[in-house]
Design a protein around this motif. Structure first.
Motif, PDB file in Angstrom:
ATOM      1  N   GLU A  67      22.102-105.866 -31.507  1.00  0.00           N
ATOM      2  CA  GLU A  67      22.697-104.664 -32.074  1.00  0.00           C
ATOM      3  C   GLU A  67      21.601-103.751 -32.607  1.00  0.00           C
ATOM      4  O   GLU A  67      20.626-104.218 -33.188  1.00  0.00           O
ATOM      5  N   LEU A  68      21.767-102.453 -32.414  1.00  0.00           N
ATOM      6  CA  LEU A  68      20.823-101.461 -32.914  1.00  0.00           C
ATOM      7  C   LEU A  68      21.394-100.859 -34.188  1.00  0.00           C
ATOM      8  O   LEU A  68      22.403-100.146 -34.152  1.00  0.00           O
ATOM      9  N   ARG A  69      20.765-101.176 -35.317  1.00  0.00           N
ATOM     10  CA  ARG A  69      21.257-100.728 -36.619  1.00  0.00           C
ATOM     11  C   ARG A  69      20.114-100.160 -37.447  1.00  0.00           C
ATOM     12  O   ARG A  69      18.954-100.463 -37.225  1.00  0.00           O
ATOM     13  N   TYR A  76      24.590 -98.245 -34.064  1.00  0.00           N
ATOM     14  CA  TYR A  76      24.107 -97.104 -33.281  1.00  0.00           C
ATOM     15  C   TYR A  76      24.090 -97.389 -31.788  1.00  0.00           C
ATOM     16  O   TYR A  76      24.010 -96.471 -30.978  1.00  0.00           O
ATOM     17  N   GLY A  77      24.145 -98.653 -31.424  1.00  0.00           N
ATOM     18  CA  GLY A  77      24.143 -98.989 -30.015  1.00  0.00           C
ATOM     19  C   GLY A  77      23.822-100.461 -29.818  1.00  0.00           C
ATOM     20  O   GLY A  77      23.824-101.256 -30.767  1.00  0.00           O
ATOM     21  N   THR A  78      23.535-100.809 -28.585  1.00  0.00           N
ATOM     22  CA  THR A  78      23.215-102.193 -28.257  1.00  0.00           C
ATOM     23  C   THR A  78      22.005-102.237 -27.336  1.00  0.00           C
ATOM     24  O   THR A  78      21.605-101.228 -26.747  1.00  0.00           O
ATOM     25  N   LEU A  79      21.461-103.422 -27.230  1.00  0.00           N
ATOM     26  CA  LEU A  79      20.341-103.659 -26.318  1.00  0.00           C
ATOM     27  C   LEU A  79      20.627-104.949 -25.569  1.00  0.00           C
ATOM     28  O   LEU A  79      21.050-105.936 -26.176  1.00  0.00           O
ATOM     29  N   GLU A  80      20.453-104.925 -24.271  1.00  0.00           N
ATOM     30  CA  GLU A  80      20.643-106.111 -23.439  1.00  0.00           C
ATOM     31  C   GLU A  80      19.323-106.499 -22.783  1.00  0.00           C
ATOM     32  O   GLU A  80      18.551-105.626 -22.360  1.00  0.00           O
ATOM     33  N   MET A  81      19.078-107.797 -22.706  1.00  0.00           N
ATOM     34  CA  MET A  81      17.888-108.308 -22.039  1.00  0.00           C
ATOM     35  C   MET A  81      18.314-109.416 -21.071  1.00  0.00           C
ATOM     36  O   MET A  81      19.031-110.332 -21.454  1.00  0.00           O
ATOM     37  N   ASN A 183      22.899-110.635 -34.394  1.00  0.00           N
ATOM     38  CA  ASN A 183      24.054-110.726 -35.288  1.00  0.00           C
ATOM     39  C   ASN A 183      24.732-112.070 -35.045  1.00  0.00           C
ATOM     40  O   ASN A 183      25.354-112.287 -34.008  1.00  0.00           O
ATOM     41  N   VAL A 184      24.576-112.971 -35.992  1.00  0.00           N
ATOM     42  CA  VAL A 184      25.184-114.294 -35.889  1.00  0.00           C
ATOM     43  C   VAL A 184      26.256-114.405 -36.967  1.00  0.00           C
ATOM     44  O   VAL A 184      25.943-114.524 -38.155  1.00  0.00           O
ATOM     45  N   ASP A 185      27.518-114.316 -36.538  1.00  0.00           N
ATOM     46  CA  ASP A 185      28.649-114.425 -37.464  1.00  0.00           C
ATOM     47  C   ASP A 185      28.540-113.440 -38.623  1.00  0.00           C
ATOM     48  O   ASP A 185      28.807-113.774 -39.788  1.00  0.00           O
ATOM     49  N   GLY A 186      28.136-112.208 -38.309  1.00  0.00           N
ATOM     50  CA  GLY A 186      28.079-111.171 -39.326  1.00  0.00           C
ATOM     51  C   GLY A 186      26.805-111.152 -40.145  1.00  0.00           C
ATOM     52  O   GLY A 186      26.658-110.331 -41.040  1.00  0.00           O
ATOM     53  N   THR A 187      25.871-112.028 -39.844  1.00  0.00           N
ATOM     54  CA  THR A 187      24.586-112.045 -40.542  1.00  0.00           C
ATOM     55  C   THR A 187      23.511-111.488 -39.622  1.00  0.00           C
ATOM     56  O   THR A 187      23.297-112.012 -38.526  1.00  0.00           O
TER      57      THR A 187
END
Length: 206
Positions: A67-69, A76-81, A183-187
């Protein structure tokens, strides 16, 4: 006496000009460091991550999604690899709602390698302007940027750190520079603080 008055007048004019010039300059905006950012994002789980769309139709193994925060709960967006048989792909994607409101990608900052070589500042934040970081500027206002790297140029496993600067369509607003978070379970965690590694995934069907 007349000469002295002229000199004093000139001196006062110079001082007034310098003072006026200082007052008219826009104050420098300080970008928050990584520690400040992560400490000030509250309740990230309140924002549901958008469904990501893998650009490539074929890939090996599992797509790694980040996640891009920045300094808010805003996603703000996402990133995939991910990789296929030949290349590693890194896809930056601006959030759909923001993209529909004319947000776009201004530049990307990327590190791939051993975290021991990740450049740091004295406060422990990443030195995004170090020569070890690859920075690229984009002429357009694209909502998606795709990077690809030949697998032969990469180690089997490597660390990863990145931020992306976004164009803000608000003329009075500052461009923001969200980082990539796991982002693992909101952390939320920075990949480099978790010693994250991406390992080239096998395309074998066995």
């Amino acid at each position: 006496m007349k000469t002295l008055l002229i000199k004093l007048s000139l001196a006062f004019m110079v001082i007034a000009f310098i003072s006026c010039d200082k007052d008219s300059q826009e104050p420098e905006k300080k970008e928050l460091d990584d520690k400040e950012i992560i400490e000030n994002i509250s309740d990230p789980a309140d924002t549901t991550a958008q469904d990501t769309t893998t650009i490539s139709e074929t890939y090996c193994g599992t797509v790694h999604t980040f996640e891009l925060r920045y300094y808010s709960t805003t996603l703000y967006g996402t990133l995939e690899m991910y990789n296929n048989e030949d290349s590693l792909y890194i896809v930056y994607k601006v959030d759909d709602e923001l993209a529909n409101n004319d947000w776009g990608i201004h530049s990307t900052y990327l590190f791939l390698g051993d975290y021991n070589n990740l450049p740091k500042l004295e406060n422990g934040s990443v030195d995004w302007y170090n020569e070890a970081i690859t920075m690229e500027l984009y002429d357009g206002n694209e909502p998606v940027v795709i990077k690809s790297y030949a697998l032969g140029e990469l180690a089997d496993c490597f660390g990863f750190a990145t931020k992306v600067k976004l164009n803000n369509p608000d003329p009075d607003g500052a461009n923001v520079s969200p980082r990539a978070f796991i982002n693992v379970d909101g952390t939320l965690e920075y990949p480099w603080m978790q010693n994250y590694e991406y390992c080239i995934q096998s395309c074998s069907s066995d």
